[in-house]
Write a protein that holds these residues in place. Structure first.
Motif, PDB file in Angstrom:
ATOM      1  N   LEU A  67     -42.979 -56.421  83.569  1.00 50.49           N
ATOM      2  CA  LEU A  67     -42.398 -56.731  82.571  1.00 50.49           C
ATOM      3  C   LEU A  67     -42.812 -57.205  81.316  1.00 50.49           C
ATOM      4  N   PHE A  68     -44.152 -57.900  81.201  1.00 48.58           N
ATOM      5  CA  PHE A  68     -44.837 -58.288  80.070  1.00 48.58           C
ATOM      6  C   PHE A  68     -46.211 -58.017  80.360  1.00 48.58           C
ATOM      7  N   LEU A  69     -46.637 -57.577  79.125  1.00 45.99           N
ATOM      8  CA  LEU A  69     -48.197 -57.257  79.043  1.00 45.99           C
ATOM      9  C   LEU A  69     -48.555 -57.158  77.752  1.00 45.99           C
ATOM     10  N   ALA A  70     -49.944 -57.753  77.580  1.00 48.31           N
ATOM     11  CA  ALA A  70     -50.664 -57.499  76.273  1.00 48.31           C
ATOM     12  C   ALA A  70     -52.062 -57.400  76.566  1.00 48.31           C
ATOM     13  N   GLU A  96     -35.639 -60.108  76.258  1.00 48.30           N
ATOM     14  CA  GLU A  96     -34.064 -59.881  76.487  1.00 48.30           C
ATOM     15  C   GLU A  96     -34.570 -58.036  76.748  1.00 48.30           C
ATOM     16  N   ALA A  97     -35.328 -57.713  76.589  1.00 46.94           N
ATOM     17  CA  ALA A  97     -35.753 -56.381  76.648  1.00 46.94           C
ATOM     18  C   ALA A  97     -36.137 -56.174  78.190  1.00 46.94           C
ATOM     19  N   ALA A  98     -36.870 -57.041  78.763  1.00 42.57           N
ATOM     20  CA  ALA A  98     -37.245 -57.201  80.085  1.00 42.57           C
ATOM     21  C   ALA A  98     -35.947 -57.511  80.984  1.00 42.57           C
ATOM     22  N   PHE A  99     -35.059 -58.130  80.426  1.00 42.00           N
ATOM     23  CA  PHE A  99     -33.832 -58.599  81.150  1.00 42.00           C
ATOM     24  C   PHE A  99     -32.888 -57.379  81.245  1.00 42.00           C
ATOM     25  N   LEU A 100     -32.777 -56.531  80.220  1.00 45.34           N
ATOM     26  CA  LEU A 100     -32.038 -55.223  80.194  1.00 45.34           C
ATOM     27  C   LEU A 100     -32.534 -54.355  81.208  1.00 45.34           C
ATOM     28  N   GLU A 101     -33.929 -54.081  81.178  1.00 46.26           N
ATOM     29  CA  GLU A 101     -34.616 -53.200  82.203  1.00 46.26           C
ATOM     30  C   GLU A 101     -34.318 -53.711  83.491  1.00 46.26           C
ATOM     31  N   LEU A 151     -46.058 -46.792  98.807  1.00 40.78           N
ATOM     32  CA  LEU A 151     -45.239 -47.526  97.949  1.00 40.78           C
ATOM     33  C   LEU A 151     -45.090 -46.603  96.842  1.00 40.78           C
ATOM     34  N   LEU A 152     -44.079 -46.859  95.891  1.00 39.12           N
ATOM     35  CA  LEU A 152     -43.819 -46.452  94.784  1.00 39.12           C
ATOM     36  C   LEU A 152     -43.240 -47.169  93.616  1.00 39.12           C
ATOM     37  N   GLY A 153     -43.837 -47.383  92.248  1.00 35.24           N
ATOM     38  CA  GLY A 153     -43.647 -47.891  91.294  1.00 35.24           C
ATOM     39  C   GLY A 153     -43.481 -47.244  90.079  1.00 35.24           C
ATOM     40  N   GLY A 154     -42.945 -47.865  88.660  1.00 37.58           N
ATOM     41  CA  GLY A 154     -42.961 -47.195  87.614  1.00 37.58           C
ATOM     42  C   GLY A 154     -44.180 -47.698  86.737  1.00 37.58           C
ATOM     43  N   ASP A 155     -44.814 -48.520  86.666  1.00 35.90           N
ATOM     44  CA  ASP A 155     -46.175 -49.088  85.837  1.00 35.90           C
ATOM     45  C   ASP A 155     -45.906 -48.845  84.310  1.00 35.90           C
ATOM     46  N   THR A 156     -44.869 -49.308  83.830  1.00 30.57           N
ATOM     47  CA  THR A 156     -44.579 -49.261  82.449  1.00 30.57           C
ATOM     48  C   THR A 156     -45.730 -50.339  81.577  1.00 30.57           C
ATOM     49  N   THR A 157     -46.367 -49.821  80.650  1.00 29.60           N
ATOM     50  CA  THR A 157     -47.545 -50.826  80.367  1.00 29.60           C
ATOM     51  C   THR A 157     -47.560 -50.869  78.712  1.00 29.60           C
ATOM     52  N   THR A 158     -46.706 -50.272  77.942  1.00 33.76           N
ATOM     53  CA  THR A 158     -46.511 -50.420  76.569  1.00 33.76           C
ATOM     54  C   THR A 158     -45.114 -50.417  75.920  1.00 33.76           C
ATOM     55  N   VAL A 159     -44.684 -51.058  74.857  1.00 33.59           N
ATOM     56  CA  VAL A 159     -43.522 -51.124  74.555  1.00 33.59           C
ATOM     57  C   VAL A 159     -42.964 -49.830  74.292  1.00 33.59           C
ATOM     58  N   ALA A 160     -43.683 -48.610  73.761  1.00 33.02           N
ATOM     59  CA  ALA A 160     -43.093 -47.291  73.571  1.00 33.02           C
ATOM     60  C   ALA A 160     -42.711 -46.712  74.895  1.00 33.02           C
ATOM     61  N   ALA A 161     -43.130 -47.141  75.955  1.00 33.37           N
ATOM     62  CA  ALA A 161     -42.602 -46.414  76.919  1.00 33.37           C
ATOM     63  C   ALA A 161     -41.586 -47.114  78.025  1.00 33.37           C
ATOM     64  N   VAL A 178     -38.306 -45.445  79.169  1.00 27.65           N
ATOM     65  CA  VAL A 178     -38.336 -44.124  79.294  1.00 27.65           C
ATOM     66  C   VAL A 178     -39.349 -43.595  80.301  1.00 27.65           C
ATOM     67  N   PRO A 179     -38.929 -43.056  81.475  1.00 26.35           N
ATOM     68  CA  PRO A 179     -37.593 -43.254  81.835  1.00 26.35           C
ATOM     69  C   PRO A 179     -36.677 -44.377  82.441  1.00 26.35           C
ATOM     70  N   GLY A 180     -37.955 -45.466  82.569  1.00 27.31           N
ATOM     71  CA  GLY A 180     -37.166 -46.954  83.175  1.00 27.31           C
ATOM     72  C   GLY A 180     -37.414 -47.016  84.654  1.00 27.31           C
ATOM     73  N   MET A 181     -37.145 -48.231  85.046  1.00 29.28           N
ATOM     74  CA  MET A 181     -37.342 -48.586  86.379  1.00 29.28           C
ATOM     75  C   MET A 181     -36.392 -47.982  87.066  1.00 29.28           C
ATOM     76  N   SER A 182     -34.972 -47.798  86.727  1.00 25.68           N
ATOM     77  CA  SER A 182     -34.017 -47.285  87.237  1.00 25.68           C
ATOM     78  C   SER A 182     -34.195 -45.631  87.835  1.00 25.68           C
ATOM     79  N   TYR A 183     -35.014 -45.072  87.198  1.00 26.39           N
ATOM     80  CA  TYR A 183     -35.375 -43.655  87.381  1.00 26.39           C
ATOM     81  C   TYR A 183     -35.817 -43.368  88.814  1.00 26.39           C
TER      82      TYR A 183
END
Length: 281
Positions: free
Chosen positions: A21-24, A37-42, A236-246, A249-254
């Protein structure tokens, strides 16, 4: 029990077992995940498609936002498991790292006992373990023996899984069922996958994402092959979103809307519900 940001629970429900949800990181300038708020929407999209829990693997010093996670969990009605741990040295300022490395075990235990983190995230190197990885994993193993929480491992481009097995489970005596290996889909070698699965380790396949796009298409078949080989209870299965550009796309819901239907329903129930509860307990 599973340690979440809102307290200990005994089950997770439908779980995204590896995400951020957060990473830098200093090696990803301008790509910080830092918008609450972007994390909340996801999380909201994930919840609306049936998702119930997210395991965030962001470790110490990488903007994991432990302060924001409890409120996000309440607002979204999604259980969140947060991480302590340490990534590869390249992700940190040398001065901060020099002060942090001597205190790793202490910091990990403090995070688990006082800040409600539920896993210890560490990282290997490319086709091997450098001295930083060995030091970090040694501290993680000691913290595991003190607290009982699992150790989750970033495999660089999916490599060095057997080296991690030898160090963590061999030399450092961490029980294999307390270890989760991430990114095995980046180096989809069936021989390696079978070796670590035979040892009893949990295998976290992290995708779909831009980082893993090159091998995402192999994942459903790999999961089915491993299940047929008798390892269904370790997947196990996860999404591993690591950058704001990603993000999105396609997101956790995918995971829930597109990947779960491709799996046998009984296998999907194990991967999304039963296995995460045991892996992160």
């Amino acid at each position: 029990m599973i340690r979440t940001v809102l307290g200990d629970v005994d089950e997770l429900g439908v779980t995204n077992s590896h995400d951020h949800l957060f990473l830098a990181s200093r090696v990803l300038p301008g790509q910080e995940l830092d918008d609450v708020e972007a994390a909340f929407l996801e999380l909201q999209r994930f919840h609306d498609t049936g998702g119930q829990a997210v395991v965030q693997w962001t470790p110490l010093g990488m903007h994991r936002r432990l302060d924001a996670l409890p409120d996000l969990s309440r607002r979204s009605d999604v259980t969140i498991v947060a991480a302590t741990g340490l990534h590869q040295a390249q992700h940190y300022e040398p001065e901060w790292l020099a002060k942090t490395l001597p205190r790793l075990e202490e910091l990990f235990v403090e995070d688990i006992t006082q800040r409600r983190t539920g896993l210890i995230k560490v990282a290997g190197g490319f086709h091997g373990l450098d001295p930083h990885a060995v030091h970090t994993m040694t501290a993680a193993a000691r913290a595991h023996h003190t607290t009982g929480v699992p150790v989750a491992v970033h495999l660089e481009l999916g490599t060095a899984a057997l080296d991690v097995l030898d160090l963590l489970c061999g030399k450092l005596d961490v029980p294999p069922h307390r270890v989760v290996l991430g990114h095995l889909n980046r180096f989809p070698d069936p021989w390696v996958q079978d070796r670590v699965a035979s040892a009893g380790i949990f295998l976290a396949f992290d995708g779909p994402s831009r980082a893993h796009h090159a091998t995402d298409w192999t994942m459903p078949g790999t999961l089915t092959r491993l299940a047929d080989a008798g390892f269904a209870s370790q997947l196990l299965l996860g999404g591993d979103t690591t950058t704001v550009a990603a993000r999105g796309v396609p997101g956790m819901s995918y995971l829930v809307t597109h990947l779960r239907p491709r799996l046998d329903p009984e296998l999907a129930a194990q991967i999304f519900v039963a296995n995460p509860t045991r892996a992160f307990g």
